[in-house]
Design a protein around this motif. Structure first.
Motif, PDB file in Angstrom:
ATOM      1  N   GLY A  88     -27.601   1.081 145.025  1.00  0.00           N
ATOM      2  CA  GLY A  88     -27.968  -0.313 145.231  1.00  0.00           C
ATOM      3  C   GLY A  88     -28.077  -0.667 146.704  1.00  0.00           C
ATOM      4  N   ILE A  89     -27.184  -0.111 147.524  1.00  0.00           N
ATOM      5  CA  ILE A  89     -27.234  -0.365 148.962  1.00  0.00           C
ATOM      6  C   ILE A  89     -28.508   0.227 149.555  1.00  0.00           C
ATOM      7  CG2 ILE A  89     -26.150   0.203 151.163  1.00  0.00           C
ATOM      8  CD1 ILE A  89     -23.438  -0.018 149.748  1.00  0.00           C
ATOM      9  N   PHE A  90     -28.873   1.416 149.111  1.00  0.00           N
ATOM     10  CA  PHE A  90     -30.108   2.044 149.589  1.00  0.00           C
ATOM     11  C   PHE A  90     -31.312   1.193 149.190  1.00  0.00           C
ATOM     12  CE2 PHE A  90     -33.696   4.975 149.077  1.00  0.00           C
ATOM     13  CZ  PHE A  90     -33.717   5.571 150.322  1.00  0.00           C
ATOM     14  N   TRP A  91     -31.299   0.670 147.945  1.00  0.00           N
ATOM     15  CA  TRP A  91     -32.374  -0.196 147.469  1.00  0.00           C
ATOM     16  C   TRP A  91     -32.472  -1.456 148.320  1.00  0.00           C
ATOM     17  CZ3 TRP A  91     -31.031  -5.060 145.560  1.00  0.00           C
ATOM     18  CH2 TRP A  91     -32.096  -5.832 145.088  1.00  0.00           C
ATOM     19  N   MET A  92     -31.334  -2.067 148.602  1.00  0.00           N
ATOM     20  CA  MET A  92     -31.337  -3.301 149.388  1.00  0.00           C
ATOM     21  C   MET A  92     -31.860  -3.041 150.797  1.00  0.00           C
ATOM     22  SD  MET A  92     -28.257  -5.804 150.547  1.00  0.00           S
ATOM     23  CE  MET A  92     -27.850  -4.643 151.849  1.00  0.00           C
ATOM     24  N   ARG A  93     -31.490  -1.902 151.363  1.00  0.00           N
ATOM     25  CA  ARG A  93     -31.967  -1.548 152.696  1.00  0.00           C
ATOM     26  C   ARG A  93     -33.494  -1.517 152.720  1.00  0.00           C
ATOM     27  NH1 ARG A  93     -30.444   4.323 154.552  1.00  0.00           N
ATOM     28  NH2 ARG A  93     -28.347   3.535 154.046  1.00  0.00           N
ATOM     29  N   GLY A  94     -34.095  -0.895 151.712  1.00  0.00           N
ATOM     30  CA  GLY A  94     -35.552  -0.831 151.634  1.00  0.00           C
ATOM     31  C   GLY A  94     -36.170  -2.204 151.434  1.00  0.00           C
ATOM     32  N   LEU A  95     -35.517  -3.049 150.624  1.00  0.00           N
ATOM     33  CA  LEU A  95     -36.016  -4.404 150.384  1.00  0.00           C
ATOM     34  C   LEU A  95     -36.062  -5.202 151.681  1.00  0.00           C
ATOM     35  CD1 LEU A  95     -35.030  -6.730 147.457  1.00  0.00           C
ATOM     36  CD2 LEU A  95     -34.968  -7.593 149.784  1.00  0.00           C
TER      37      LEU A  95
END
Length: 306
Positions: free
Chosen positions: A163-170
């Motif tokens: 989820g943290i990786f996803w948020m970083r990309g967002l």
């Protein structure tokens, strides 16, 4: 553009924020860092119209949040993922927000999918959500009005590594499309991975700000002496901020010449004195915010700039 100009906020006799100034430009992610009680949340609350400043201004595009005709269409805000009605489903919460903002309800399904809250999760009541799910719903709410600015306080709390990786990309994608992101977080490695600029606050005052690479390239000097207590006394007497490094060394927020003069004057022989560049965000953060006898960073508040 976010502009914080000479912002001060007092609660009774306590100065929560003292003469804070910084800007966040379009196309950038600005990491807003500081220890607990440093004034980060107060600054964000003033920016979002939840608290009135004692002095100074906090604006988006030159206007106060409360003066924007439809703030949610200009500024996406997530300050507390837990501040959502527990009796509503995720879909209901987002649909109600869309109605208030005047956004096409078709965007609700699009954003629920975008943040990873599928059909089953969307039908659950928010009270049954994990913290990570509430963060995802909060991010969907922040994005709902298709804003040009995001103001986020600890958005990664409760997210798993994926989820943290996803948020970083967002966040990176939002900024790369011209958006402005102000991100407050205690997860220093995640800030280091996504931010273009840093603002570091301690004791209610900005102690450093500038481009990430510039600040990390100039993190002061690494100093070591046989008598660490004497070293710390010498630095404090000279008004040089410092924080702990690995082993018995310290990171001093000054150049080698200033540190050498201070320790020589105090009669403290050194075992090591070298640039600390590349030490990373954690060492920079500690050197700037560690409490010394004269306040954060040993009394150098406001002296470290980029």
């Amino acid at each position: 553009m976010i502009a914080i100009e000479h912002l001060s906020k007092r609660y009774g006799g306590h100065p929560a924020v003292d003469d804070v100034s910084f800007t966040c430009a379009p196309g950038t992610v600005t990491g807003f860092l500081g220890p607990n009680g440093a004034g980060k949340s107060t600054t964000l609350r003033v920016l979002c119209g939840l608290a009135a400043p004692t002095r100074g201004t906090a604006t988006v595009g030159g206007r106060r949040y409360r003066d924007l005709p439809n703030p949610g269409r200009e500024v996406g805000v997530l300050l507390d993922a837990a501040a959502q009605h527990p009796g509503r489903t995720g879909r209901e919460a987002l649909t109600l927000a869309a109605t208030v903002l005047g956004v096409d309800r078709g965007r609700v399904a699009e954003l629920l999918d975008h943040v990873g809250l599928d059909g089953t999760a969307a039908r659950k009541r928010v009270g049954a959500y994990s913290l990570g799910m509430r963060q995802r719903l909060g991010l969907a709410g922040a994005l709902l009005g298709d804003p040009r600015v995001l103001v986020l306080d600890e958005p990664a709390n409760g997210l798993d590594p994926e989820g943290i990786f996803w948020m970083r990309g967002l966040l990176r994608g939002f900024a790369d499309r011209g958006g402005t992101v102000l991100l407050s977080s205690h997860l220093l490695r995640e800030v280091e991975a996504v931010a273009d600029r840093l603002v570091v606050i301690a004791g209610g005052r900005v102690v450093a700000q500038g481009a990430m690479d510039e600040l990390l390239a100039d993190t002061g000097v690494r100093v070591r002496a046989r008598d660490r207590a004497a070293l710390e006394r010498a630095l404090t007497a000279a008004g040089i901020g410092f924080g702990p490094a690995d082993g018995d060394a310290v990171i001093a927020a000054a150049d080698a010449g200033a540190v050498g003069e201070a320790t020589s004057r105090a009669g403290v022989p050194l075992l090591e004195l070298q640039p600390a560049g590349g030490a990373g965000l954690e060492d920079l953060f500690r050197s700037l915010t560690s409490a010394g006898p004269h306040g954060p960073a040993g009394g150098t508040v406001g002296e470290v700039r980029a």
